[in-house]
Scaffold this active site. Structure first.
Site, PDB file in Angstrom:
ATOM      1  N   TYR A  49       0.843  -1.203   0.000  1.00 56.97           N
ATOM      2  CA  TYR A  49       0.000   0.000   0.000  1.00 56.97           C
ATOM      3  C   TYR A  49       0.880   1.255   0.000  1.00 56.97           C
ATOM      4  O   TYR A  49       0.665   2.189  -0.777  1.00 56.97           O
ATOM      5  CB  TYR A  49      -0.916  -0.038   1.226  1.00 56.97           C
ATOM      6  CG  TYR A  49      -1.961   1.052   1.276  1.00 56.97           C
ATOM      7  CD1 TYR A  49      -3.155   0.934   0.575  1.00 56.97           C
ATOM      8  CD2 TYR A  49      -1.755   2.203   2.039  1.00 56.97           C
ATOM      9  CE1 TYR A  49      -4.126   1.934   0.632  1.00 56.97           C
ATOM     10  CE2 TYR A  49      -2.716   3.202   2.096  1.00 56.97           C
ATOM     11  CZ  TYR A  49      -3.898   3.061   1.397  1.00 56.97           C
ATOM     12  OH  TYR A  49      -4.847   4.058   1.456  1.00 56.97           O
ATOM     13  N   THR A  65     -14.338   5.271   6.668  1.00 58.08           N
ATOM     14  CA  THR A  65     -15.023   4.701   5.489  1.00 58.08           C
ATOM     15  C   THR A  65     -15.053   3.177   5.638  1.00 58.08           C
ATOM     16  O   THR A  65     -14.377   2.620   6.518  1.00 58.08           O
ATOM     17  CB  THR A  65     -14.286   5.016   4.164  1.00 58.08           C
ATOM     18  OG1 THR A  65     -13.126   4.170   4.088  1.00 58.08           O
ATOM     19  CG2 THR A  65     -13.875   6.470   4.037  1.00 58.08           C
TER      20      THR A  65
HETATM   21  P1  NAI Z   1     -13.886   2.234   0.140  1.00 55.81           P
HETATM   22  O1  NAI Z   1     -13.540   0.789   0.253  1.00 55.81           O
HETATM   23  O2  NAI Z   1     -15.000   2.806   0.923  1.00 55.81           O
HETATM   24  O3  NAI Z   1     -14.095   2.640  -1.399  1.00 55.81           O
HETATM   25  C1  NAI Z   1     -13.252   2.169  -2.419  1.00 55.81           C
HETATM   26  C2  NAI Z   1     -14.078   1.978  -3.673  1.00 55.81           C
HETATM   27  O4  NAI Z   1     -13.187   1.571  -4.730  1.00 55.81           O
HETATM   28  C3  NAI Z   1     -15.143   0.883  -3.525  1.00 55.81           C
HETATM   29  O5  NAI Z   1     -16.397   1.357  -3.985  1.00 55.81           O
HETATM   30  C4  NAI Z   1     -14.612  -0.256  -4.377  1.00 55.81           C
HETATM   31  O6  NAI Z   1     -15.635  -1.054  -4.958  1.00 55.81           O
HETATM   32  C5  NAI Z   1     -13.826   0.501  -5.429  1.00 55.81           C
HETATM   33  N1  NAI Z   1     -12.809  -0.334  -6.073  1.00 55.81           N
HETATM   34  C6  NAI Z   1     -11.965  -1.215  -5.474  1.00 55.81           C
HETATM   35  N2  NAI Z   1     -11.216  -1.830  -6.401  1.00 55.81           N
HETATM   36  C7  NAI Z   1     -11.580  -1.322  -7.607  1.00 55.81           C
HETATM   37  C8  NAI Z   1     -11.170  -1.561  -8.945  1.00 55.81           C
HETATM   38  N3  NAI Z   1     -10.237  -2.489  -9.232  1.00 55.81           N
HETATM   39  N4  NAI Z   1     -11.742  -0.857  -9.937  1.00 55.81           N
HETATM   40  C9  NAI Z   1     -12.729   0.057  -9.664  1.00 55.81           C
HETATM   41  N5  NAI Z   1     -13.175   0.303  -8.417  1.00 55.81           N
HETATM   42  C10 NAI Z   1     -12.604  -0.371  -7.401  1.00 55.81           C
HETATM   43  O7  NAI Z   1     -12.494   2.978   0.510  1.00 55.81           O
HETATM   44  P2  NAI Z   1     -12.156   4.519   0.763  1.00 55.81           P
HETATM   45  O8  NAI Z   1     -11.666   4.634   2.139  1.00 55.81           O
HETATM   46  O9  NAI Z   1     -13.236   5.395   0.286  1.00 55.81           O
HETATM   47  O10 NAI Z   1     -10.881   4.668  -0.188  1.00 55.81           O
HETATM   48  C11 NAI Z   1     -10.889   5.441  -1.360  1.00 55.81           C
HETATM   49  C12 NAI Z   1      -9.463   5.871  -1.672  1.00 55.81           C
HETATM   50  O11 NAI Z   1      -8.962   6.661  -0.599  1.00 55.81           O
HETATM   51  C13 NAI Z   1      -8.479   4.697  -1.827  1.00 55.81           C
HETATM   52  O12 NAI Z   1      -7.572   5.001  -2.873  1.00 55.81           O
HETATM   53  C14 NAI Z   1      -7.770   4.669  -0.484  1.00 55.81           C
HETATM   54  O13 NAI Z   1      -6.504   4.114  -0.580  1.00 55.81           O
HETATM   55  C15 NAI Z   1      -7.728   6.159  -0.169  1.00 55.81           C
HETATM   56  N6  NAI Z   1      -7.519   6.469   1.243  1.00 55.81           N
HETATM   57  C16 NAI Z   1      -8.391   6.010   2.207  1.00 55.81           C
HETATM   58  C17 NAI Z   1      -8.144   6.297   3.531  1.00 55.81           C
HETATM   59  C18 NAI Z   1      -9.014   5.811   4.648  1.00 55.81           C
HETATM   60  O14 NAI Z   1      -8.578   5.872   5.797  1.00 55.81           O
HETATM   61  N7  NAI Z   1     -10.230   5.349   4.385  1.00 55.81           N
HETATM   62  C19 NAI Z   1      -6.971   7.102   3.937  1.00 55.81           C
HETATM   63  C20 NAI Z   1      -6.167   7.557   2.843  1.00 55.81           C
HETATM   64  C21 NAI Z   1      -6.438   7.240   1.549  1.00 55.81           C
END
Ligand code: NAI
Length: 257
Positions: A164, A199
């Site tokens: 990651y 999230t």
């Molecule tokens: P989440 O799990 O709520 O949302 C992620 C979304 O991406 C989901 O709807 C999932 O179906 C979709 N997804 C996963 N693999 C995919 C693929 N191969 N193609 C298309 N869609 C795909 O997660 P969250 O927390 O909203 O994360 C969103 C972004 O933010 C990610 O890049 C994560 O690394 C980043 N992030 C999240 C943090 C956190 O603490 N939640 C902190 C820092 C960054």
């Protein structure tokens, strides 16, 4: 409850693609852009979720919103998603490359090889594929703005998440390089570096792990998806017209320590 926009027409006439917008941060970004008047392609590997979000956006904000099935690890799928966005919404002006996964937590010498590949494919290759097909569409529209979703693991290490952190550091390199290549052609490309955000990505965390994560933030809490979406809206708007090739912290002072 999510916020409504303070700038209800800021994005009127703009077509936006948000990857991973069936959930979490991407969902909040899609809502924020639609609240600002944008037409939004809700793109996600979870097609059912994307359809439900697109329906919600049409009902709540009266903008055009389309659901697009997308797997960011597959270049052909990304190419199709961008083409569908342009066909359905008329252009591509704004994009948020947000789709991502967490992957397992394991010491580096035990990190499973297949999981390494899966996390890098999704979180790094996925952003490259997205940029690769979004940029020509934006150049055809006369310019645009892109936000790539980084993480505190874009700037800091974090024990147990080698893949990651490697992928998210890579996202910053992609962001800076893309900004240099396209700055003179009217496309701005920035990244957001969120701290830990409440999230579904953190759904598997135990209470003890969650308390540990909260303790890492001097703000004394995790961030919300809406707080990240607000930064995305700023970076996609004309309000940030001279902001390019940089990353922007939304982390409750996590990285100030
Ligand atoms: P989440 O799990 O709520 O949302 C992620 C979304 O991406 C989901 O709807 C999932 O179906 C979709 N997804 C996963 N693999 C995919 C693929 N191969 N193609 C298309 N869609 C795909 O997660 P969250 O927390 O909203 O994360 C969103 C972004 O933010 C990610 O890049 C994560 O690394 C980043 N992030 C999240 C943090 C956190 O603490 N939640 C902190 C820092 C960054």
């Amino acid at each position: 409850m999510h916020r409504t926009s303070a700038h209800p027409t800021e994005f009127t006439g703009r077509a936006a693609l948000v990857t991973g917008s069936a959930s979490g941060i991407g969902l909040a970004v899609a809502r924020r852009l639609a609240a600002g008047g944008a037409d939004v392609a809700v793109a996600d590997i979870n097609e059912k979720g994307a359809r439900s979000v697109a329906h919600e956006l049409r009902e709540a904000y009266g903008t055009r919103a389309v659901a697009v099935g997308l797997d960011v690890t597959d270049p052909a799928s990304v190419e199709t998603a961008v083409r569908t966005t342009v066909d359905e919404l008329g252009a591509l002006d704004l994009a948020v490359n947000n789709a991502g996964i967490g992957g397992p937590v394991a010491p580096l010498h035990h990190y499973p090889l297949d999981e390494w590949r899966r996390v890098i494919d999704t979180n790094l290759d996925g952003v490259f594929h997205s940029l690769r097909y979004e940029l020509p569409a934006m150049l055809a529209a006369g310019g645009g703005a892109i936000v790539n979703m980084g993480s505190s693991c874009s700037t800091n290490g974090f024990p147990g998440v080698a893949a990651y952190a490697a992928a998210k550091h890579g996202v910053i390199g992609l962001t800076k390089t893309a900004a240099l290549e396209y700055a003179a052609r009217g496309v701005r490309i920035n990244a957001i570096v969120p701290g830990f955000i409440e999230t579904p990505l953190l759904a598997d965390a135990s209470d003890a792990e969650r308390a540990h994560l909260v303790g890492l933030h001097p703000a004394g809490r995790l961030g919300t998806a809406d707080e990240v979406a607000e930064m995305a809206a700023f970076l996609l708007s004309e309000r940030s017209s001279f902001v390019n090739g940089s990353y922007h912290l939304v982390d409750g002072a996590y990285s100030a320590q």
